[in-house]
Scaffold this active site. Structure first.
Site, PDB file in Angstrom:
ATOM      1  N   LYS A 116       0.828  -1.214   0.000  1.00 40.70           N
ATOM      2  CA  LYS A 116       0.000   0.000   0.000  1.00 40.70           C
ATOM      3  C   LYS A 116       0.862   1.265   0.000  1.00 40.70           C
ATOM      4  O   LYS A 116       0.565   2.229  -0.688  1.00 40.70           O
ATOM      5  CB  LYS A 116      -0.913   0.046   1.233  1.00 40.70           C
ATOM      6  CG  LYS A 116      -1.931  -1.074   1.302  1.00 40.70           C
ATOM      7  CD  LYS A 116      -2.899  -0.885   2.467  1.00 40.70           C
ATOM      8  CE  LYS A 116      -2.229  -0.891   3.831  1.00 40.70           C
ATOM      9  NZ  LYS A 116      -1.606  -2.178   4.183  1.00 40.70           N
ATOM     10  N   ARG A 155       0.715  -8.925  13.316  1.00 42.33           N
ATOM     11  CA  ARG A 155       0.048  -7.973  12.412  1.00 42.33           C
ATOM     12  C   ARG A 155      -0.926  -8.678  11.470  1.00 42.33           C
ATOM     13  O   ARG A 155      -1.979  -8.139  11.144  1.00 42.33           O
ATOM     14  CB  ARG A 155       1.099  -7.202  11.606  1.00 42.33           C
ATOM     15  CG  ARG A 155       1.839  -6.189  12.471  1.00 42.33           C
ATOM     16  CD  ARG A 155       3.075  -5.683  11.791  1.00 42.33           C
ATOM     17  NE  ARG A 155       2.780  -4.807  10.679  1.00 42.33           N
ATOM     18  CZ  ARG A 155       3.656  -4.517   9.716  1.00 42.33           C
ATOM     19  NH1 ARG A 155       4.862  -5.048   9.733  1.00 42.33           N
ATOM     20  NH2 ARG A 155       3.343  -3.688   8.758  1.00 42.33           N
ATOM     21  N   ARG A 179      12.035  -1.946   9.510  1.00 35.49           N
ATOM     22  CA  ARG A 179      11.125  -1.520  10.581  1.00 35.49           C
ATOM     23  C   ARG A 179      11.051  -2.612  11.638  1.00 35.49           C
ATOM     24  O   ARG A 179      10.999  -3.798  11.310  1.00 35.49           O
ATOM     25  CB  ARG A 179       9.728  -1.286   9.996  1.00 35.49           C
ATOM     26  CG  ARG A 179       9.615   0.034   9.292  1.00 35.49           C
ATOM     27  CD  ARG A 179       8.364   0.125   8.463  1.00 35.49           C
ATOM     28  NE  ARG A 179       7.175  -0.446   9.087  1.00 35.49           N
ATOM     29  CZ  ARG A 179       5.953  -0.304   8.592  1.00 35.49           C
ATOM     30  NH1 ARG A 179       5.767   0.369   7.472  1.00 35.49           N
ATOM     31  NH2 ARG A 179       4.924  -0.852   9.185  1.00 35.49           N
TER      32      ARG A 179
HETATM   33  P1  AMP Z   1       1.686   0.825   8.898  1.00 29.96           P
HETATM   34  O1  AMP Z   1       2.898   1.610   8.552  1.00 29.96           O
HETATM   35  O2  AMP Z   1       0.432   1.357   8.266  1.00 29.96           O
HETATM   36  O3  AMP Z   1       1.853  -0.656   8.693  1.00 29.96           O
HETATM   37  O4  AMP Z   1       1.463   1.032  10.490  1.00 29.96           O
HETATM   38  C1  AMP Z   1       2.429   0.605  11.412  1.00 29.96           C
HETATM   39  C2  AMP Z   1       1.783   0.431  12.779  1.00 29.96           C
HETATM   40  O5  AMP Z   1       1.234   1.686  13.214  1.00 29.96           O
HETATM   41  C3  AMP Z   1       0.636  -0.554  12.844  1.00 29.96           C
HETATM   42  O6  AMP Z   1       1.080  -1.907  12.969  1.00 29.96           O
HETATM   43  C4  AMP Z   1      -0.095  -0.054  14.086  1.00 29.96           C
HETATM   44  O7  AMP Z   1       0.586  -0.426  15.268  1.00 29.96           O
HETATM   45  C5  AMP Z   1       0.029   1.460  13.948  1.00 29.96           C
HETATM   46  N1  AMP Z   1      -1.084   2.024  13.148  1.00 29.96           N
HETATM   47  C6  AMP Z   1      -0.985   2.706  11.969  1.00 29.96           C
HETATM   48  N2  AMP Z   1      -2.185   3.078  11.527  1.00 29.96           N
HETATM   49  C7  AMP Z   1      -3.083   2.620  12.447  1.00 29.96           C
HETATM   50  C8  AMP Z   1      -4.491   2.676  12.535  1.00 29.96           C
HETATM   51  N3  AMP Z   1      -5.233   3.263  11.586  1.00 29.96           N
HETATM   52  N4  AMP Z   1      -5.078   2.086  13.607  1.00 29.96           N
HETATM   53  C9  AMP Z   1      -4.354   1.488  14.575  1.00 29.96           C
HETATM   54  N5  AMP Z   1      -3.009   1.390  14.549  1.00 29.96           N
HETATM   55  C10 AMP Z   1      -2.364   1.950  13.492  1.00 29.96           C
END
Ligand code: AMP
Length: 250
Positions: free
Chosen positions: A42, A204, A193
């Site tokens: 994404k 996740r 990360r």
């Molecule tokens: P991402 O980079 O979108 O994979 O987000 C990394 C981490 O940030 C996720 O695994 C969650 O811990 C947190 N996170 C990001 N966006 C959200 C969201 N909309 N709701 C809850 N946690 C979020």
């Protein structure tokens, strides 16, 4: 179509006290949500779509990472708690996420549109976004759901590397940087990360199935869902996305 490729995300990354410097005369843009399991690509697609469409790439994960890289004393208690959830690969509580998005509602209202990446991730977040947009008299253009088998997603996640400076995304085998460990775009250092490590990836995926997958039906019922196969190169997937968007079909 607006082809302004400047993506000033200062206001999104830093919150309501910061001004966005994008020109206000930008044309009406698309308002997209990108759905799909973690690691499906994404972030890469949001970046490519930003280059093609001009709408800003807004990632909630980037906001949490930016907050996490600030000095401890500059972090609010809610942000410190959010970092803990994030490290484990768990979702940050809806109230914290929503507070953070609400502070940035100017980005949601922006006439240039947006590409939301990683938000909403629960039905409660999707409902809150819908209500906020309805109160502003605006609506989503489409919700793109990127689809890929689970094994391929796990392989993508474990090889993913992110630029510490400009957040560009690479993959050690699929999309390697020209120089190992160095970002092609800005020369910044690449890192893995913490939540792309195997223990966090398992959490996740479970969280995705439980909390985020129900959004597919939510948006399908609203007539907004656009399924896109996430196999192939990033450019192929982006081209597939663009031809799938009803608003861009001649
Ligand atoms: P991402 O980079 O979108 O994979 O987000 C990394 C981490 O940030 C996720 O695994 C969650 O811990 C947190 N996170 C990001 N966006 C959200 C969201 N909309 N709701 C809850 N946690 C979020």
């Amino acid at each position: 179509m607006n082809l302004n490729t400047k993506n000033d995300r200062t206001a999104w990354l830093e919150g309501s006290s910061t001004q966005c410097e994008l020109p206000v005369e930008r044309e009406s843009g698309l308002r997209l949500v990108l759905l799909g399991a973690p690691g499906v690509g994404k972030g890469t697609q949001a970046h490519l779509l930003n280059q093609r469409l001009g709408a800003c790439h807004l990632s909630t994960g980037d906001v949490f990472r930016a907050a996490g890289s600030r000095a401890e004393c500059d972090q609010t208690p809610a942000m410190k708690q959010a970092m803990e959830y994030m490290r484990r690969g768990a979702l940050v509580p809806d109230a914290t996420v929503w507070e953070m998005v609400r502070e940035r509602s100017a980005c949601i209202r922006c006439a240039g549109g947006f590409i939301l990446d990683g938000f909403p991730r629960t039905l409660a977040q999707a409902e809150s976004l819908k209500m906020l947009m309805e109160s502003e008299g605006i609506s989503l253009s489409a919700v793109v759901n990127y689809e890929l088998p689970l094994e391929e997603i796990v392989a993508r996640l474990s090889g993913r590397r992110t630029c510490q400076t400009c957040k560009s995304i690479f993959h050690i085998t699929e999309q390697p940087p020209r120089t190992q460990g160095v970002c092609d775009q800005c020369g910044g250092p690449l890192f893995q990360r913490e939540d792309d490590r195997p223990e966090a990836v398992t959490v996740r995926m479970e969280v995705y199935q439980r909390s985020t997958a129900p959004l597919i039906d939510f948006y399908r019922n609203l007539g907004l869902l656009v399924p896109v196969l996430a196999a192939g190169s990033p450019d192929e997937i982006c081209a597939r996305t663009l031809v799938s968007l009803p608003q861009l079909r001649g």
